[in-house]
Motif scaffolding. Structure first.
Motif, PDB file in Angstrom:
ATOM      1  N   VAL A   3       0.844  -1.182   0.000  1.00  0.00           N
ATOM      2  CA  VAL A   3       0.000   0.000   0.000  1.00  0.00           C
ATOM      3  C   VAL A   3       0.891   1.247   0.000  1.00  0.00           C
ATOM      4  CG1 VAL A   3      -1.854   1.229   1.217  1.00  0.00           C
ATOM      5  CG2 VAL A   3      -1.689  -1.285   1.398  1.00  0.00           C
ATOM      6  N   ARG A   4       0.710   2.119  -0.991  1.00  0.00           N
ATOM      7  CA  ARG A   4       1.405   3.402  -0.977  1.00  0.00           C
ATOM      8  C   ARG A   4       0.612   4.387  -0.127  1.00  0.00           C
ATOM      9  NH1 ARG A   4       4.682   5.072  -5.379  1.00  0.00           N
ATOM     10  NH2 ARG A   4       5.158   3.410  -6.847  1.00  0.00           N
ATOM     11  N   PRO A   5       1.312   5.209   0.662  1.00  0.00           N
ATOM     12  CA  PRO A   5       0.610   6.273   1.379  1.00  0.00           C
ATOM     13  C   PRO A   5       0.339   7.448   0.434  1.00  0.00           C
ATOM     14  CG  PRO A   5       2.935   6.389   1.847  1.00  0.00           C
ATOM     15  CD  PRO A   5       2.745   5.207   0.931  1.00  0.00           C
ATOM     16  N   GLY A   6      -0.287   8.473   0.939  1.00  0.00           N
ATOM     17  CA  GLY A   6      -0.477   9.706   0.170  1.00  0.00           C
ATOM     18  C   GLY A   6      -1.732   9.692  -0.665  1.00  0.00           C
ATOM     19  N   LYS A   7      -1.616  10.289  -1.840  1.00  0.00           N
ATOM     20  CA  LYS A   7      -2.799  10.495  -2.682  1.00  0.00           C
ATOM     21  C   LYS A   7      -2.773   9.563  -3.904  1.00  0.00           C
ATOM     22  CE  LYS A   7      -3.429  15.330  -1.374  1.00  0.00           C
ATOM     23  NZ  LYS A   7      -2.138  15.997  -1.127  1.00  0.00           N
ATOM     24  N   PRO A   8      -3.908   9.405  -4.576  1.00  0.00           N
ATOM     25  CA  PRO A   8      -3.910   8.650  -5.843  1.00  0.00           C
ATOM     26  C   PRO A   8      -2.944   9.299  -6.829  1.00  0.00           C
ATOM     27  CG  PRO A   8      -6.164   9.146  -5.147  1.00  0.00           C
ATOM     28  CD  PRO A   8      -5.253   9.935  -4.250  1.00  0.00           C
ATOM     29  N   ASN A   9      -2.349   8.503  -7.724  1.00  0.00           N
ATOM     30  CA  ASN A   9      -1.506   9.087  -8.770  1.00  0.00           C
ATOM     31  C   ASN A   9      -1.997   8.611 -10.133  1.00  0.00           C
ATOM     32  OD1 ASN A   9      -0.484   6.513  -9.202  1.00  0.00           O
ATOM     33  ND2 ASN A   9       1.539   6.952  -8.374  1.00  0.00           N
ATOM     34  N   ALA A  10      -1.217   8.930 -11.171  1.00  0.00           N
ATOM     35  CA  ALA A  10      -1.664   8.643 -12.544  1.00  0.00           C
ATOM     36  C   ALA A  10      -1.317   7.230 -12.999  1.00  0.00           C
ATOM     37  CB  ALA A  10      -1.064   9.667 -13.508  1.00  0.00           C
ATOM     38  N   ALA A  11      -0.779   6.406 -12.092  1.00  0.00           N
ATOM     39  CA  ALA A  11      -0.525   5.010 -12.463  1.00  0.00           C
ATOM     40  C   ALA A  11      -1.858   4.297 -12.661  1.00  0.00           C
ATOM     41  CB  ALA A  11       0.290   4.317 -11.377  1.00  0.00           C
ATOM     42  N   ALA A  12      -1.919   3.446 -13.666  1.00  0.00           N
ATOM     43  CA  ALA A  12      -3.147   2.673 -13.873  1.00  0.00           C
ATOM     44  C   ALA A  12      -3.429   1.802 -12.656  1.00  0.00           C
ATOM     45  CB  ALA A  12      -3.009   1.818 -15.140  1.00  0.00           C
ATOM     46  N   SER A  13      -2.377   1.463 -11.926  1.00  0.00           N
ATOM     47  CA  SER A  13      -2.511   0.603 -10.741  1.00  0.00           C
ATOM     48  C   SER A  13      -2.737   1.401  -9.466  1.00  0.00           C
ATOM     49  CB  SER A  13      -1.237  -0.230 -10.591  1.00  0.00           C
ATOM     50  OG  SER A  13      -0.125   0.641 -10.446  1.00  0.00           O
ATOM     51  N   SER A  14      -2.978   2.690  -9.580  1.00  0.00           N
ATOM     52  CA  SER A  14      -3.136   3.536  -8.392  1.00  0.00           C
ATOM     53  C   SER A  14      -4.188   2.975  -7.427  1.00  0.00           C
ATOM     54  CB  SER A  14      -3.503   4.959  -8.827  1.00  0.00           C
ATOM     55  OG  SER A  14      -3.663   5.799  -7.713  1.00  0.00           O
ATOM     56  N   PHE A  15      -5.241   2.385  -7.997  1.00  0.00           N
ATOM     57  CA  PHE A  15      -6.315   1.847  -7.156  1.00  0.00           C
ATOM     58  C   PHE A  15      -5.833   0.737  -6.220  1.00  0.00           C
ATOM     59  CE2 PHE A  15      -6.204  -1.201 -10.573  1.00  0.00           C
ATOM     60  CZ  PHE A  15      -6.479  -2.402  -9.930  1.00  0.00           C
ATOM     61  N   ALA A  16      -4.733   0.056  -6.599  1.00  0.00           N
ATOM     62  CA  ALA A  16      -4.250  -1.063  -5.782  1.00  0.00           C
ATOM     63  C   ALA A  16      -3.809  -0.589  -4.402  1.00  0.00           C
ATOM     64  CB  ALA A  16      -3.106  -1.796  -6.489  1.00  0.00           C
TER      65      ALA A  16
END
Lengths: 329, 329
Positions: B180-193
């Motif tokens: 799990v990445r902290p912070g905000k959503p990013n433009a990676a297609a996998s951001s939802f993961a």
């Protein structure tokens, strides 16, 4: 239709040009203009005399040259220009410039033109390397062990993405080693694969730099040209998610090549081969596959040669019937 | 030793920097200087306060910037800077510039310095695509179905050839999707993961754009950083002819991720996930493998996570213990 051939003054380029003019059709349309772009002019005067042919000299690593010769009228492009394996290994920057940068610039010129031309890239056995199965499969990973192979593999990836994005209607044909080429030895690590047949037939000595058990994956010039045309004519939809096709070839060991030469031309001719291993060449050539699975190519209507003795016979027939042409590509 | 991290202001870059400073050793030498190169300065003031750290801003697609920050004292380079998958698909030229041109310029800067530094490239599940086996093998062909994956695959090939020629001591670590990445959503297609875990834990709603059966190949940030360091420390000889390593990950379906979230944080939290498929994201993410064979990575001493519930627990523990940091890479 207007067709562009880069490397159009090379051996395969000129031969492809002649065949296209002869059939006067590609993708169901007549051949109205055939641009042969290369650093030098083609040496075949009969080819140059055809009014459909336009020979252009220029450096294909210069994006302006490519933009000048790729316009919305250019419906098909055969990108054959390349720095061969031995030279790309010896001169890294030159290989990167022509095999990678020029390939990318060509795709960019097509993208800028915006009409999604049909683009055929040629690739090579050299994209494979490392631990390989006896017969390479369509889903075998690329692991090139030469800069040439690396650059070709990168060009494959570029074309595939430009095609996926709809910038070009592209396809990559992975060619076996072409044999028998006429003319003189070149800087390809595989140059001997023609030399050990051609020179003895010409009454000259030739050195084989690899072990006789080395297995090569070969295609005759005639079959290569037919495969380039057939590959260009495959409908885009049939390529699915993988626009790269491993072309059919003949899997023969060097010893089998020599036996075929003896069968066709006699034992005396074979005695003109000197066996002297060259580690630099062996390291490159022995990293290449000796065969790959051709099921997909055959499903797509592509075919190769029947046997190597016939390839030698065809070489002899062709080179009695016409003048020798220099090879460069 | 002097170490350079490109993308050094990104989430993984800063986290790697902190870990390197904490262990104060890489390849058996003390960390004397740590250059964090990025378009922005890191936001972690504790990191910047360390006297071994030097934060540098610059455009890594400018070869002069790379030459300025790579000298014969630079013994190890972690090249993490990248345009993420969704953005590289939306802005083709930007992806080519950063993911391809800058990677090549970095290799050229190393070649020019001439001291054969150890270089670690990160790659991705996105290099795979098309028809894939359930478990991708080391010898499964790359067939990327995104521009990001294409550019990463090309960077892999470039690094491999620069390493083979002795210009760098290079290796490529193919990372699973980091979660799990902290912070905000990013433009990676996998951001939802990361989003479908992180936002619900923060009391916010999050949209899952893919089917619950979609299988992902995941690695926690902590394990990713450990793998980057361990990958950098592998002796060159152990890599043989293939400097690209598929890192261990966890193969979990989105439904299993959600079940793990329920196990750790309760059913209420899981109710904050909205299920709404997004074809643009699905097309990219579903082309990636859900698992790959990790035998080679394990032989080389690399390891991943035990189970995803523990990954979530570690995320919660870390993000209670410290401030949230923005993620960009």
């Amino acid at each position: 239709m207007k067709i562009l051939i880069t490397g159009g003054a090379g051996f395969i380029g000129q031969r492809l040009a002649k065949r296209l003019l002869e059939r006067n059709e590609l993708n169901g349309k007549p051949v109205t203009e055939l641009v042969l772009l290369d650093v030098a002019r083609p040496n075949d005067e009969r080819l140059l005399a055809d009014e459909r042919v336009r020979a252009e000299t220029g450096d294909i690593s210069d994006p302006a040259v490519l933009r000048r010769h790729i316009d919305t009228q250019t419906e098909a492009i055969f990108h054959l220009a390349a720095i061969v394996s031995g030279q790309a290994e010896a001169d890294f920057d030159l290989g990167m410039k022509i095999n990678l940068d020029a390939s990318r610039a060509l795709l960019e010129a097509c993208r800028a033109a915006g009409h999604k031309p049909r683009v055929v890239f040629t690739s090579s056995v050299a994209v494979y390397g490392g631990a390989l199965p006896d017969v390479v499969q369509d889903d075998t990973a690329l692991n090139p062990q030469s800069s040439y192979g690396t650059q070709k593999a990168i060009a494959e990836l570029l074309l595939s993405d430009y095609a996926r994005r709809g910038f070009v209607d592209g396809r990559v044909l992975r060619l076996p080693t072409i044999s028998v080429r006429p003319g003189k030895p070149n800087a390809a690590a595989s140059s001997f694969a023609s030399g050990i047949i051609r020179e003895p037939l010409n009454g000259e000595r030739s050195t084989c730099p690899v072990d006789g058990d080395t297995r090569l994956w070969l295609l005759s010039p005639k079959s290569a040209v037919e495969a380039l045309i057939a590959g260009c004519e495959i409908e885009r939809e049939k390529l699915g998610l993988r626009p790269v096709i491993n072309l059919p070839g003949l899997s023969v060991s060097v010893n089998e090549m020599v036996a075929a030469l003896a069968e066709v031309a006699g034992e005396d001719v074979v005695q003109r081969i000197d066996w002297q291993r060259d580690e630099r060449i062996e390291r490159i050539v022995c990293s290449w596959p000796g065969a790959w699975n051709t099921a997909r190519a055959e499903e797509l209507g592509l075919s190769g040669d029947k046997n190597f003795a016939d390839v030698i016979r065809a070489y002899i027939a062709e080179n009695h019937a016409e003048n020798h042409t220099d090879e460069r590509s």
